[in-house]
Design a protein around this motif. Structure first.
Motif: not given
Length: 199
Positions: A63-76, A93-96, A115-120, A132-134
């Protein structure tokens, strides 16, 4: 190499098993019903409200997931090489970032509003949501669909497979607004007919 014939259809009934032989005789190998594809995409977006984009590969095994990083993200602001390791259950795999698309290296960092794209794999989707803090993003429970098109009907049908909430379809006929229940697809619905509205 063999040539496949693909046909675009505008009637859901053509996808029924009883019509498969008919299209095979016509030489059609595959049918595409755009309204159904659009409805599935809409429902997928509603089911995963914290995700911007979602793609499944190999029958959902990857699965490829694209999600936007907000203040609560643990990987900033952490270099990717510090996040990496043989046991992490994802790959970035990509960062927008604004208008720029970054194919990340080990020294790249994830910044706020990227916006970070993860494969998992499906098993680790909750983990991606956590880092991702979501986790506090509310899932969509109640839906109102404006417009009684075929896409609207299919969306309500697929949505009702996963939940039992009431869904309404609002249809505009000339200047009259009508609420049309879809009792064929969900267990309970409510019809509302307000006073006609004129422009």
């Amino acid at each position: 190499r063999s040539i496949l014939t693909v046909a675009r259809i505008d009637n859901y009934e053509y996808l029924l098993p009883k019509n498969k032989e008919f299209f095979q005789k016509l030489g059609v190998d595959s049918l595409i019903y755009p309204e159904m594809l659009a409805a599935k995409e809409i429902v997928s977006s509603m089911r995963m409200s914290w995700v911007r984009q979602w793609w499944e590969f190999c029958g959902g095994a990857l699965i490829l997931i694209g999600t936007k990083m907000r203040e609560k993200a643990e990987i900033l602001n952490i270099p990717l090489y510090e996040l990496g390791g043989p046991n992490i259950p994802y790959h970035v795999v990509a960062i927008k970032r604004g208008t720029e698309t970054i194919i990340p290296r080990g020294d790249d960092v994830i910044k706020l509003h990227d916006i970070v794209y993860f494969t998992t794999t499906r098993k680790y989707i909750p983990y991606i949501r956590k880092i991702a803090g979501k986790e506090d993003y509310a899932d969509v429970r109640n839906v109102m669909i404006m417009g009684g098109s075929r896409i609207a009907v299919r969306t309500a049908q697929y949505r009702s497979i996963f939940t039992e909430e009431i869904i309404y379809i609002a249809s505009v006929t000339f200047f009259v607004w009508r609420m049309l229940p879809i009792r064929a697809f969900i267990s309970s619905a409510l019809a509302i007919e307000p006073t006609p509205s004129f422009r």
